[in-house]
Design an enzyme around this catalytic site. Structure first.
Site, PDB file in Angstrom:
ATOM      1  N   TRP A 148       0.816  -1.225   0.000  1.00  0.00           N
ATOM      2  CA  TRP A 148       0.000   0.000   0.000  1.00  0.00           C
ATOM      3  C   TRP A 148       0.847   1.272   0.000  1.00  0.00           C
ATOM      4  CZ3 TRP A 148      -1.456  -3.354   4.392  1.00  0.00           C
ATOM      5  CH2 TRP A 148      -2.401  -4.315   4.036  1.00  0.00           C
ATOM      6  N   HIS A 149       2.073   1.182  -0.475  1.00  0.00           N
ATOM      7  CA  HIS A 149       2.949   2.355  -0.497  1.00  0.00           C
ATOM      8  C   HIS A 149       3.105   2.898  -1.920  1.00  0.00           C
ATOM      9  CE1 HIS A 149       5.059   0.868   3.469  1.00  0.00           C
ATOM     10  NE2 HIS A 149       3.775   1.161   3.628  1.00  0.00           N
ATOM     11  N   TYR A 150       2.092   2.740  -2.752  1.00  0.00           N
ATOM     12  CA  TYR A 150       2.172   3.208  -4.129  1.00  0.00           C
ATOM     13  C   TYR A 150       2.267   4.736  -4.171  1.00  0.00           C
ATOM     14  CZ  TYR A 150      -2.871   3.504  -3.219  1.00  0.00           C
ATOM     15  OH  TYR A 150      -4.099   3.769  -2.660  1.00  0.00           O
TER      16      TYR A 150
END
Length: 533
Positions: free
Chosen positions: A467-469
């Protein structure tokens, strides 16, 4: 300007919601209103920006989701992840699937990612500070402290996490650095936004710093477009925002017209490039395809989309474990960040998916590959801002990313096989057994594969998101060093879409700091300008 706050004990423990007199449902907003600043996105950067600017100027903060307060699925650690399977329009998490086929999530709640993440708090690396063009070291440190006073705690390690910490050191992820917020090679304990009562402290808690007379926060306010003036101007100039409330009614918020009035876009790596395109600023082919009137052809908006790949091992334990989220990290020399959770159903699987074991008796150990070179893009799917755009990340397209992934897996397996971790692993379970168990998990590509022929193949078949896009409005390509959009006036983008790499092990600390840093910077420059007049 830094305020001293009075934090009532019950509120600080998360037992009662705050009485934010400036927070309202968008349905109660007037049809037309005027402000010095309009901030789109009440998340990790948007809240500290709006809070800082409210000290001296009028600010409208638009948040498309609800308040996190009073929602135990958000506020309670024990309920972590329950929202990822909630596909209702009121869910604090909006599910999307990239073109690559990897399921992902974007926040839809006040507090943004801080309201749905695993809570780990660690400062970004020196590379982030340089790329983000942050030059005031005192303000960087003060901004971190401003956040930490309200949101961050020191975790108490469980037996499982303590064993893993020692196992990583035994696997040569050294030195052992103890508790620190700093990004340094080795194994460390970081901060957490969950307190000792298991209550989450989100960026929404930073609103207690706000000037209630200067801020108006609207919930369930979905921005539809930024309005631009183009006639008799050298560059398009933003002057307002159209947003929709929960009943479907449209409202308009305008800038008052001051020379330094601005719209600040903090809608995230998906939301910010999407809204710019919907407003007529973006690649001309995207605007033409969706019949959007072109304000400015900006070909690099939506480009440079990156998601750090995650690969994990579920390791069943022969003895009971607790429930804990990310409290430690191993930062390797080879570019891997190794973290873990225990006692949580991280993949959202059924009992049968665990093949005779249980997530309540085990944990997930996973890695994040740093600085991936593989990049993709973002495109509109339609003109509805509530719908997800189409995103491609191209995981492992570049060979170096795959090489890093394999090095991380080897380190993880060495830690799992170590003496330090022995009591939390079945003695007769081999490395191949662990690989085969995980290859049969439901999130693997191809589905229900029986075995993996190599660690390279495991990386590809087992790829997930952490979820670190980021990307889509990158620094130097879409925004300048002051986060102003190149080619237009009166709009800045300040959020994860401007990043060229994910800062450190987990980005929330860096983005919270960035929001405060830029909020204070914009505020001080305007105050100095007003005084000089």
């Amino acid at each position: 300007m830094f305020l001293t706050i009075l934090c009532f004990q019950e509120f600080c423990r998360g037992e009662i919601p705050p009485n934010y007199t400036f927070m309202h449902e968008a349905t109660k907003a007037p049809k037309i209103s005027y402000y010095d600043y309009i901030v789109i996105g009440g998340g990790t950067t948007g809240i500290p920006i709006a809070t800082s600017l409210s000290q001296n100027y009028s600010v409208l903060l638009l948040e498309r989701g609800a308040s996190p307060y009073g929602n135990p699925n958000v506020t309670k650690k024990a309920n972590f992840g329950s929202y990822f399977s909630d596909n209702s329009p009121d869910s604090p998490s909006q599910r999307f699937v990239s073109v690559d086929g990897v399921t992902n999530a974007r926040p839809r709640v006040l507090g943004g990612g801080t309201s749905i993440n695993a809570g780990f708090y660690s400062h970004g690396d020196a590379r982030f500070i340089k790329q983000a063009k942050l030059k005031d070291e005192w303000l960087i440190n003060e901004s971190y402290r401003w956040v930490e006073k309200v949101m961050v705690s020191k975790p108490v390690l469980t037996r499982w996490h303590s064993a893993l910490e020692s196992a990583l050191v035994e696997a040569d992820v050294t030195p052992e650095n103890g508790f620190t917020y700093d990004h340094i090679i080795g194994t460390k304990v970081g901060g957490t936004i969950f307190d000792q009562n298991g209550t989450r402290h989100t960026a929404a808690d930073l609103l207690q710093y706000a000037n209630p007379k200067g801020l108006r926060l609207l919930l369930h306010a979905t921005a539809h477009k930024i309005l631009f003036k183009t006639k008799e101007r050298s560059k398009p100039t933003a002057y307002g925002v159209v947003y929709e409330d929960a009943s479907g009614k449209k409202h308009r918020a305008y800038l008052k017209g001051g020379q330094r009035d601005e719209i600040i876009l903090s809608a995230g790596a998906l939301g910010s490039p999407q809204l710019l395109m919907l407003s007529g600023v973006g690649p001309k082919d995207q605007l033409h395809t969706h019949n959007i009137k072109r304000v400015l052809h900006h070909p690099l908006i939506g480009q440079g989309m990156v998601d750090n790949p995650l690969n994990e091992f579920f390791v069943p334990s022969p003895i009971p474990v607790a429930q804990s989220l990310v409290d430690i990290v191993g930062i390797t020399q080879s570019g891997n960040y190794i973290e873990a959770v225990e006692g949580f159903n991280l993949i959202g699987g059924t009992d049968s998916d665990y093949q005779g074991f249980s997530y309540e008796m085990g944990g997930f150990i996973f890695e994040k590959v740093n600085y991936p070179k593989s990049k993709g893009d973002l495109k509109l799917t339609n003109r509805n801002p509530a719908d997800n755009p189409s995103v491609t990340f191209n995981y492992f397209k570049e060979p170096n990313d795959l090489r890093k992934c394999v090095l991380g897996l080897r380190t993880m397996l060495t830690a799992i096989e170590s003496k330090s971790f022995a009591k939390f692993k079945y003695a007769n379970m081999t490395i191949q057994d662990i690989l085969d168990l995980n290859m049969k998990m439901p999130t693997t590509f191809p589905m229900n594969a029986d075995t993996s022929s190599s660690l390279e193949q495991y990386c590809k078949d087992n790829v997930k998101t952490i979820w670190h896009y980021h990307g889509g409005c990158q620094m130097g390509k879409v925004v300048d060093a002051d986060y102003k959009i190149l080619g237009v006036d009166a709009v800045r983008v300040i959020d994860g879409s401007t990043l060229t790499s994910s800062p450190g092990t987990n980005p929330q600390a860096s983005l919270l700091m960035l929001g405060r840093y830029m909020g204070v910077t914009i505020l001080n420059k305007r105050l100095a300008s007003d005084i000089s007049k």
